[in-house]
Design a protein around this motif. Structure first.
Motif, PDB file in Angstrom:
ATOM      1  N   TRP A   1       0.843  -1.207   0.000  1.00 15.47           N
ATOM      2  CA  TRP A   1       0.000   0.000   0.000  1.00 15.47           C
ATOM      3  C   TRP A   1       0.873   1.249   0.000  1.00 15.47           C
ATOM      4  CZ3 TRP A   1      -3.553  -2.262   4.364  1.00 15.47           C
ATOM      5  CH2 TRP A   1      -4.519  -3.089   3.779  1.00 15.47           C
ATOM      6  N   SER A   2       1.930   1.202   0.813  1.00 10.10           N
ATOM      7  CA  SER A   2       2.807   2.363   0.897  1.00 10.10           C
ATOM      8  C   SER A   2       3.512   2.589  -0.449  1.00 10.10           C
ATOM      9  CB  SER A   2       3.802   2.141   2.036  1.00 10.10           C
ATOM     10  OG  SER A   2       4.721   3.169   2.066  1.00 10.10           O
ATOM     11  N   THR A   3       3.959   1.502  -1.063  1.00 13.02           N
ATOM     12  CA  THR A   3       4.609   1.624  -2.382  1.00 13.02           C
ATOM     13  C   THR A   3       3.649   2.217  -3.409  1.00 13.02           C
ATOM     14  OG1 THR A   3       5.890  -0.345  -1.849  1.00 13.02           O
ATOM     15  CG2 THR A   3       5.853   0.307  -4.158  1.00 13.02           C
ATOM     16  N   GLU A   4       2.366   1.894  -3.269  1.00 18.21           N
ATOM     17  CA  GLU A   4       1.358   2.431  -4.205  1.00 18.21           C
ATOM     18  C   GLU A   4       1.023   3.895  -3.904  1.00 18.21           C
ATOM     19  OE1 GLU A   4      -0.745  -2.000  -4.399  1.00 18.21           O
ATOM     20  OE2 GLU A   4      -1.849  -0.318  -3.540  1.00 18.21           O
ATOM     21  N   GLY A   5       1.661   4.464  -2.882  1.00 15.73           N
ATOM     22  CA  GLY A   5       1.441   5.879  -2.573  1.00 15.73           C
ATOM     23  C   GLY A   5       0.362   6.111  -1.528  1.00 15.73           C
ATOM     24  N   ARG A   6      -0.172   5.027  -0.964  1.00 17.59           N
ATOM     25  CA  ARG A   6      -1.188   5.201   0.081  1.00 17.59           C
ATOM     26  C   ARG A   6      -0.492   5.500   1.403  1.00 17.59           C
ATOM     27  NH1 ARG A   6      -5.170   2.988  -3.074  1.00 17.59           N
ATOM     28  NH2 ARG A   6      -4.422   1.275  -4.358  1.00 17.59           N
ATOM     29  N   THR A   7      -1.201   6.192   2.277  1.00 17.61           N
ATOM     30  CA  THR A   7      -0.655   6.533   3.589  1.00 17.61           C
ATOM     31  C   THR A   7      -1.241   5.557   4.602  1.00 17.61           C
ATOM     32  OG1 THR A   7      -0.749   8.829   2.869  1.00 17.61           O
ATOM     33  CG2 THR A   7      -0.385   8.438   5.227  1.00 17.61           C
ATOM     34  N   VAL A   8      -0.381   4.954   5.419  1.00 19.93           N
ATOM     35  CA  VAL A   8      -0.865   3.951   6.368  1.00 19.93           C
ATOM     36  C   VAL A   8      -0.420   4.324   7.784  1.00 19.93           C
ATOM     37  CG1 VAL A   8      -1.050   1.492   6.884  1.00 19.93           C
ATOM     38  CG2 VAL A   8      -0.498   2.219   4.553  1.00 19.93           C
ATOM     39  N   LEU A   9      -1.411   4.503   8.667  1.00 22.95           N
ATOM     40  CA  LEU A   9      -1.129   4.717  10.097  1.00 22.95           C
ATOM     41  C   LEU A   9      -1.521   3.444  10.818  1.00 22.95           C
ATOM     42  CD1 LEU A   9      -1.280   7.703   9.138  1.00 22.95           C
ATOM     43  CD2 LEU A   9      -2.351   8.233  11.321  1.00 22.95           C
ATOM     44  N   THR A  10      -0.575   2.860  11.550  1.00 22.44           N
ATOM     45  CA  THR A  10      -0.840   1.588  12.215  1.00 22.44           C
ATOM     46  C   THR A  10      -0.541   1.705  13.700  1.00 22.44           C
ATOM     47  OG1 THR A  10      -0.145   0.454  10.209  1.00 22.44           O
ATOM     48  CG2 THR A  10      -0.274  -0.881  12.185  1.00 22.44           C
ATOM     49  N   VAL A  11      -1.554   1.439  14.517  1.00 21.62           N
ATOM     50  CA  VAL A  11      -1.326   1.356  15.964  1.00 21.62           C
ATOM     51  C   VAL A  11      -0.814  -0.038  16.264  1.00 21.62           C
ATOM     52  CG1 VAL A  11      -2.436   1.311  18.222  1.00 21.62           C
ATOM     53  CG2 VAL A  11      -3.155   2.999  16.523  1.00 21.62           C
ATOM     54  N   LEU A  12       0.328  -0.139  16.919  1.00 23.93           N
ATOM     55  CA  LEU A  12       0.841  -1.456  17.291  1.00 23.93           C
ATOM     56  C   LEU A  12       1.765  -1.339  18.495  1.00 23.93           C
ATOM     57  CD1 LEU A  12       3.390  -2.741  14.584  1.00 23.93           C
ATOM     58  CD2 LEU A  12       2.824  -0.368  14.962  1.00 23.93           C
ATOM     59  N   HIS A  13       2.017  -2.494  19.119  1.00 25.35           N
ATOM     60  CA  HIS A  13       2.780  -2.496  20.367  1.00 25.35           C
ATOM     61  C   HIS A  13       4.181  -3.073  20.223  1.00 25.35           C
ATOM     62  CE1 HIS A  13      -0.222  -1.036  23.233  1.00 25.35           C
ATOM     63  NE2 HIS A  13      -1.124  -1.692  22.512  1.00 25.35           N
ATOM     64  N   ASP A  14       4.401  -3.925  19.228  1.00 21.32           N
ATOM     65  CA  ASP A  14       5.684  -4.625  19.162  1.00 21.32           C
ATOM     66  C   ASP A  14       6.762  -3.721  18.552  1.00 21.32           C
ATOM     67  OD1 ASP A  14       6.928  -7.559  19.312  1.00 21.32           O
ATOM     68  OD2 ASP A  14       7.698  -6.490  17.554  1.00 21.32           O
ATOM     69  N   LEU A  15       7.719  -3.325  19.376  1.00 20.05           N
ATOM     70  CA  LEU A  15       8.691  -2.330  18.921  1.00 20.05           C
ATOM     71  C   LEU A  15       9.655  -2.893  17.882  1.00 20.05           C
ATOM     72  CD1 LEU A  15       9.442  -0.350  22.213  1.00 20.05           C
ATOM     73  CD2 LEU A  15       7.698   0.075  20.450  1.00 20.05           C
ATOM     74  N   ASP A  16       9.925  -4.218  17.941  1.00 15.39           N
ATOM     75  CA  ASP A  16      10.785  -4.804  16.899  1.00 15.39           C
ATOM     76  C   ASP A  16      10.107  -4.698  15.540  1.00 15.39           C
ATOM     77  OD1 ASP A  16      12.782  -5.438  18.632  1.00 15.39           O
ATOM     78  OD2 ASP A  16      12.007  -7.446  19.069  1.00 15.39           O
ATOM     79  N   THR A  17       8.790  -4.963  15.525  1.00 18.19           N
ATOM     80  CA  THR A  17       8.039  -4.833  14.266  1.00 18.19           C
ATOM     81  C   THR A  17       8.070  -3.388  13.786  1.00 18.19           C
ATOM     82  OG1 THR A  17       6.585  -6.609  15.005  1.00 18.19           O
ATOM     83  CG2 THR A  17       5.795  -5.282  13.167  1.00 18.19           C
ATOM     84  N   VAL A  18       7.923  -2.471  14.726  1.00 19.05           N
ATOM     85  CA  VAL A  18       7.967  -1.046  14.345  1.00 19.05           C
ATOM     86  C   VAL A  18       9.319  -0.731  13.704  1.00 19.05           C
ATOM     87  CG1 VAL A  18       7.932   1.329  15.218  1.00 19.05           C
ATOM     88  CG2 VAL A  18       6.343  -0.367  16.166  1.00 19.05           C
ATOM     89  N   ARG A  19      10.408  -1.163  14.366  1.00 23.34           N
ATOM     90  CA  ARG A  19      11.751  -0.830  13.854  1.00 23.34           C
ATOM     91  C   ARG A  19      11.982  -1.428  12.470  1.00 23.34           C
ATOM     92  NH1 ARG A  19      13.165  -1.708  19.412  1.00 23.34           N
ATOM     93  NH2 ARG A  19      13.761   0.282  20.374  1.00 23.34           N
ATOM     94  N   GLN A  20      11.475  -2.640  12.266  1.00 17.05           N
ATOM     95  CA  GLN A  20      11.738  -3.318  10.993  1.00 17.05           C
ATOM     96  C   GLN A  20      10.876  -2.808   9.849  1.00 17.05           C
ATOM     97  OE1 GLN A  20      11.629  -7.646  11.030  1.00 17.05           O
ATOM     98  NE2 GLN A  20      12.576  -7.606  13.039  1.00 17.05           N
TER      99      GLN A  20
END
Ligand code: ATP
Length: 273
Positions: free
Chosen positions: A189-208
Motif C-alpha cells: 500500500w505504501s509503495t502504491e502511494g497510500r498513507t498507512v497509520l498503524t497502531v501497534l505495540h511490538d517495537l521490533d516490528t515497528v523498527r523493521q
C-alpha cells in the motif's frame, strides 16, 4: 526527543493530514493533548504508546468519530479513508458471508444495496486471493478464525482503494505468518502511494517495518524517523506516565498560549515514574 514542529504556513501539497494544536478526549477529559504536525502522502507511520496513551483516540479523531475539543485536524478533501478499529469493536455475529464483508468496501461506489458488476465480483475475489482467503468467499463470518477474519478485513480495505488507511492493533492475536502477510500488504500500500497509520505495540516490528513513528503518552513524546523516536530516553519517558483517570484532575497545565483555540478541558493526572 524528536518532535515535528508546528508549522505556521498551512498545509504542504504533499501532506494528507495536518494537526493544528489538536486536543481530543471524552466529556471534559483530554486523552490526546495539543498535537501539532503533519503526515505526508505515502508515509508508513507507526502509532505507539502504552495502554490508555491515546492511540485509538487519535485514530477516532482522524476518522471524525470524535470532534476535537480544541485545535483542528485537516484532511485533504479528496482523501478516501479506510479504518479498521480494534477487533473488540467489530461485531461479527451478524449472518453474512465473507464476500459480503469484503463487498462493503465498495459501498461508496455502489451504495449498500447496489448491484455488483462482473468486474466488481472479480475484484472481490482477487482481494480475497491477495490476503490468502481464496475459496473462503461463501463462508459465514462466524466460521472464520480470528486471523482469517483479520485477513478478510484487509481484503475489504483493498477494494476500498483508500488513500489513507488507519489500522488499530490489527496484529493482535494473529499468528506470525498472518502478521508477515499483513505487513507485506501494508508495504505494498505504501509503495502504491497510500498513507498507512498503524497502531501497534511490538517495537521490533515497528523498527523493521515502519520508517516513521509517533509516540504518545497522551502528550506527544516523539514524532519522526523511527530510530530517532524509539530512543531509550523517549521510551522511558512514555513508560513514566501511568494510567489514571481522575475526575478531580487539575486543568491543563500546558502554557497558556497553547489554549488560544478557546477550548477548556481537564487533563487526567499523569504521574512520571
Ligand atoms: N469512550 C470513552 N469514554 C471515556 N473515556 C474513554 C473512552 N475511550 C477511551 N477512553 C479513555 O481515554 C484514554 C485513551 O484511550 P485510548 O483507547 O485512546 O488508548 P490507547 O492508547 O488506544 O490504549 P490501548 O493500547 O489500551 O488500546 C484512556 O484513559 C481511556 O480510558
Amino acid at each position: 526527543m524528536s518532535r515535528v514542529p508546528p508549522r505556521a504556513g498551512g498545509t504542504r501539497l504533499m501532506d494528507i493530514l495536518t494537526f493544528d494544536n489538536v486536543t481530543l478526549g471524552y466529556g471534559s477529559h483530554a486523552a490526546v493533548h495539543h498535537l501539532s504536525g503533519s503526515i505526508a502522502r505515502g508515509e508508513k507511520l507507526a502509532v505507539i504508546g502504552g495502554n490508555g496513551s491515546g492511540k485509538s483516540t487519535l485514530l477516532k479523531g482522524i476518522v471524525g468519530l470524535l470532534r476535537p475539543m480544541g485545535g483542528r485536524i485537516t484532511r485533504d478533501g479528496a482523501t478516501r479513508l479506510a479504518y479498521l478499529p480494534q477487533a473488540a469493536e467489530v461485531d461479527r455475529s451478524f449472518p453474512a458471508r465473507v464476500i459480503d464483508l469484503v463487498a462493503l468496501g465498495l459501498w461508496t461506489k455502489r451504495g449498500l444495496w447496489g448491484r455488483h458488476s462482473a468486474d466488481d465480483i472479480a475484484r472481490l475475489h482477487a482481494a480475497l486471493a491477495r490476503v490468502g482467503l481464496a475459496g473462503f468467499a461463501e463462508r459465514p463470518l462466524d466460521a472464520l478464525s480470528g486471523g482469517q477474519f483479520q485477513r478478510a478485513l484487509f481484503a475489504r480495505v483493498i477494494v476500498q482503494q483508500a488513500d489513507l488507511i488507519l489500522l488499530d492493533e490489527s496484529f493482535n492475536g494473529v499468528d506470525q505468518p498472518t502478521e508477515a502477510d499483513l505487513l507485506r500488504l501494508i508495504a505494498d500500500w505504501s509503495t502504491e502511494g497510500r498513507t498507512v497509520l498503524t497502531v501497534l505495540h511490538d517495537l521490533d516490528t515497528v523498527r523493521q517495518h515502519f520508517p516513521r513513528s509517533l509516540l504518545l503518552a497522551r502528550d506527544l513524546i516523539g514524532w519522526g524517523a523511527t530510530a530517532d523516536v524509539l530512543t531509550s530516553a523517549n521510551l522511558a519517558r512514555a513508560r513514566g506516565y501511568t494510567e489514571a483517570w481522575d475526575d478531580d484532575a487539575p486543568l491543563c497545565e500546558a502554557p497558556p498560549h497553547e489554549h488560544l483555540g478557546g477550548h477548556s478541558h481537564e487533563h487526567t493526572t499523569r504521574t512520571p515514574a
